[in-house]
Scaffold this motif. Structure first.
Motif, short mmCIF file in Angstrom:
data_model
loop_
_atom_site.label_atom_id
_atom_site.label_comp_id
_atom_site.label_asym_id
_atom_site.label_seq_id
_atom_site.Cartn_x
_atom_site.Cartn_y
_atom_site.Cartn_z
N GLU A 138 -9.79 -5.30 4.66
CA GLU A 138 -8.96 -4.51 3.81
C GLU A 138 -7.69 -4.53 3.99
N ARG A 144 0.92 -1.27 0.01
CA ARG A 144 -0.06 -0.15 0.07
C ARG A 144 1.03 1.28 0.05
N GLN A 158 -9.82 -4.42 -1.71
CA GLN A 158 -11.00 -5.57 -1.67
C GLN A 158 -11.87 -5.57 -2.70
N GLU A 159 -12.20 -4.34 -3.69
CA GLU A 159 -12.80 -4.19 -4.67
C GLU A 159 -12.47 -4.88 -6.33
N GLU A 208 -13.31 -3.83 8.23
CA GLU A 208 -14.16 -4.64 6.96
C GLU A 208 -14.03 -6.04 7.02
N ARG A 268 -8.67 0.61 -2.47
CA ARG A 268 -9.62 -0.21 -1.86
C ARG A 268 -9.39 -1.70 -2.39
N THR A 299 -10.32 3.02 7.38
CA THR A 299 -10.65 2.46 5.99
C THR A 299 -11.53 3.33 5.01
N THR A 300 -11.98 4.30 5.83
CA THR A 300 -13.00 5.10 5.04
C THR A 300 -12.33 6.24 4.33
N THR A 333 -4.15 -2.54 6.68
CA THR A 333 -4.77 -1.39 7.39
C THR A 333 -4.68 -1.41 8.63
#
Lengths: 318, 202
Positions: A169, A71, A312-313, A177, A310, A304-305, A172
């Protein structure tokens, strides 16, 4: 009980020898069953792999960089170096997994030739083909895939995944998540089960069409009341209490990524997470595990917001 | 006659052994119970013990952590019918090496005087299914499911060899103890679980 049958007739990963057969759903899914109630730890070096084994990890996952470093670094994240994977395979007795990029058929072929015990087609790496996951029935080596909904999990199983991990996620240090996704999968299984119990088969078929999966696999899942393969939780696990909480939601085990080797007390924390995963149903033991770590040494973690990336998507719509 | 089967539930395929044991009890028409156990006191309450498949280093470390290993060893030496499957067989053994790494130095029960090689058939890609003969137990054809399986490289004279595959010993028995490299709980056959329960009824 989870059925271990389910081979496709055209699965070229199934190899018939003189009086034995390899690569069947039974030995691939069966391998995942042996990991149950255990912790799989992300590692990047032999030293980390040894710490993981001594702490009681059931397997290690070899990466080039830990997810939080992926990341931070940006750029393209690929499979770990073949030599690093081989060196780790030669250093520990527990099974060794490695990640390939989503849809990257040849990274997977290479990992299979290196002879890792399981391949993770993972969103932590930069996807090679987000609309086509690997057709996993053509490998003798079993695969694990990530999912954040029941539909995604069942699509991966129909492609041949022998094991699922519900996505969090990654990198992080935030377990939120992972909790959301395991609860979502549980909710969706309950919904399928209640439709099955109502006897309305047409409605179950409608749900299967919504999910873009076969009626048969949804029916099997609804009847079992759980995913038809072993399901671990992953993404953002940083403490023993995180692991115990995920186990209490019905997961079969835990993947820990950056949470251990990005902390400043990796050795103790690795052991503590294993203890909390085994004895999650006994809060006194989880407290003991939690006392083995120091929150001052936990990885800082991310909200995570507010993430630009992201993971995970990735590949979730395919 | 009632039999309580315990399955060591630290790590691994505990549930599959619980299901296979329930089916075995039903098929034999014996009343009884099957309980997952992980504490010394729970181990004291069972008539039959199964140590399931999983990762032997993990199971060994975690049972040692709670004195469970010592209690388990005492019960087995005291004659409790016991089945060790794959990782469970490794824990029963006296001397364990890894095919690639040599000595493992892991915690063991040392109740079977056998030498054992971990990952003897290779890594996961070499895991396989085959048909075995367990003739000394009166079981002709048994579905053998081998997952990163160990094999037995040497046995003392008091050990009965139950099954050999590819010139390697894959099942042994000494008195009340049976150990298999393969996974009867994944095989679809309850014959071995029934054999074990029958030992407790005699």
């Amino acid at each position: 009980m989870i059925s271990l049958a389910g081979d496709r007739d055209d699965a070229s990963g199934v190899l018939h020898d003189k009086d034995s057969v390899r690569g069947t759903a039974k030995v691939k899914r069966g391998f995942a069953h042996m990991l149950k109630n255990g912790v799989v730890m992300d590692v990047t070096t032999i030293e980390q792999a040894n710490i993981a084994e001594e702490a009681g990890a059931v397997s290690v996952m070899v990466l080039d960089k830990l997810p939080s470093d992926v990341r931070a670094a940006g750029g393209v994240a690929r499979s770990a170096s073949a030599s690093v994977i081989r060196d780790i395979m030669d250093s520990v007795t527990i099974p060794v997994m490695a990640k390939c990029r989503i849809g990257h058929v040849y990274e997977a072929r290479v990992l299979s030739e290196i002879n890792v015990d399981m391949i993770d087609e993972s969103e932590v790496l930069t996807p090679a083909d987000e609309s086509h996951h690997i057709w996993k029935w053509d490998y003798t080596t079993p695969f694990v895939n990530g999912a954040r909904s029941l539909a995604e999990a069942l699509r991966r199983i129909e492609e041949g995944a022998a094991m699922i991990r519900t996505k969090g996620e990654p990198g992080t240090g935030n377990v939120a998540e992972a909790i959301t996704h395991i609860k979502r999968v549980n909710d969706e299984i309950r919904r399928a089960k209640s439709i099955l119990d109502s006897g309305d088969k047409q409605d179950l078929m409608r749900l299967a069409r919504d999910f873009r999966v076969s009626y048969d696999i949804l029916y099997q899942t609804a009847r079992l009341g759980r995913l038809p393969v072993v399901n671990f939780a992953a993404g953002g696990v940083a403490t023993p209490a995180d692991a115990a909480y995920l186990m209490s939601l019905g997961c079969d085990g835990i993947f820990v990524g950056s949470g251990i080797f990005k902390s400043d007390d990796a050795k103790n924390r690795a052991r503590a997470v294993v203890l909390a995963t085994t004895f999650w149903d006994r809060p006194a033991k989880v407290r003991e595990a939690q006392e083995m770590i120091d929150e001052q040494q936990s990885m800082l973690g991310l909200d995570t917001t507010k993430l630009d990336l992201r993971m995970q998507e990735r590949g979730a719509d395919a | 006659m009632s039999v309580t089967v315990g399955v060591l539930s630290v790590q691994g395929d505990v549930y599959e052994n619980v299901v296979a044991s329930h089916e075995a009890l039903n098929e034999m028409n014996i009343s009884g119970d099957v309980i997952p156990v992980k504490t010394p006191s729970a181990i004291s309450d069972v008539d039959v013990m199964i140590i399931p498949g999983g990762e032997s280093t993990t199971i060994g470390l975690l049972t040692l952590a709670g004195d469970t290993l010592a209690t388990l060893g005492e019960r087995i030496r005291g004659g409790m019918p016991t089945l060790g499957v794959c990782a469970g067989l490794i824990l029963l053994a006296g001397d364990v090496t890894d095919r690639m790494l040599g000595g493992t130095g892991q915690p063991l029960l040392k109740v079977l005087d056998i030498k054992l090689e971990r990952n003897s058939f290779g890594r996961q890609r070499d895991s396989f299914e085959t048909t075995l003969s367990l003739e000394p137990l009166g079981i002709a054809d048994f579905p053998g499911v081998f997952i990163r399986a160990p094999s037995i490289t040497a046995v003392s004279p008091d050990i009965d060899v139950i099954s050999v595959y590819d010139n390697r010993i894959v099942a042994v028995r000494r008195d009340n103890i049976i150990g298999t490299s393969f996974h009867p709980e994944l095989s679809g056959s309850t014959e071995l679980h029934k054999y074990l329960i029958r030992m407790a009824t005699k």
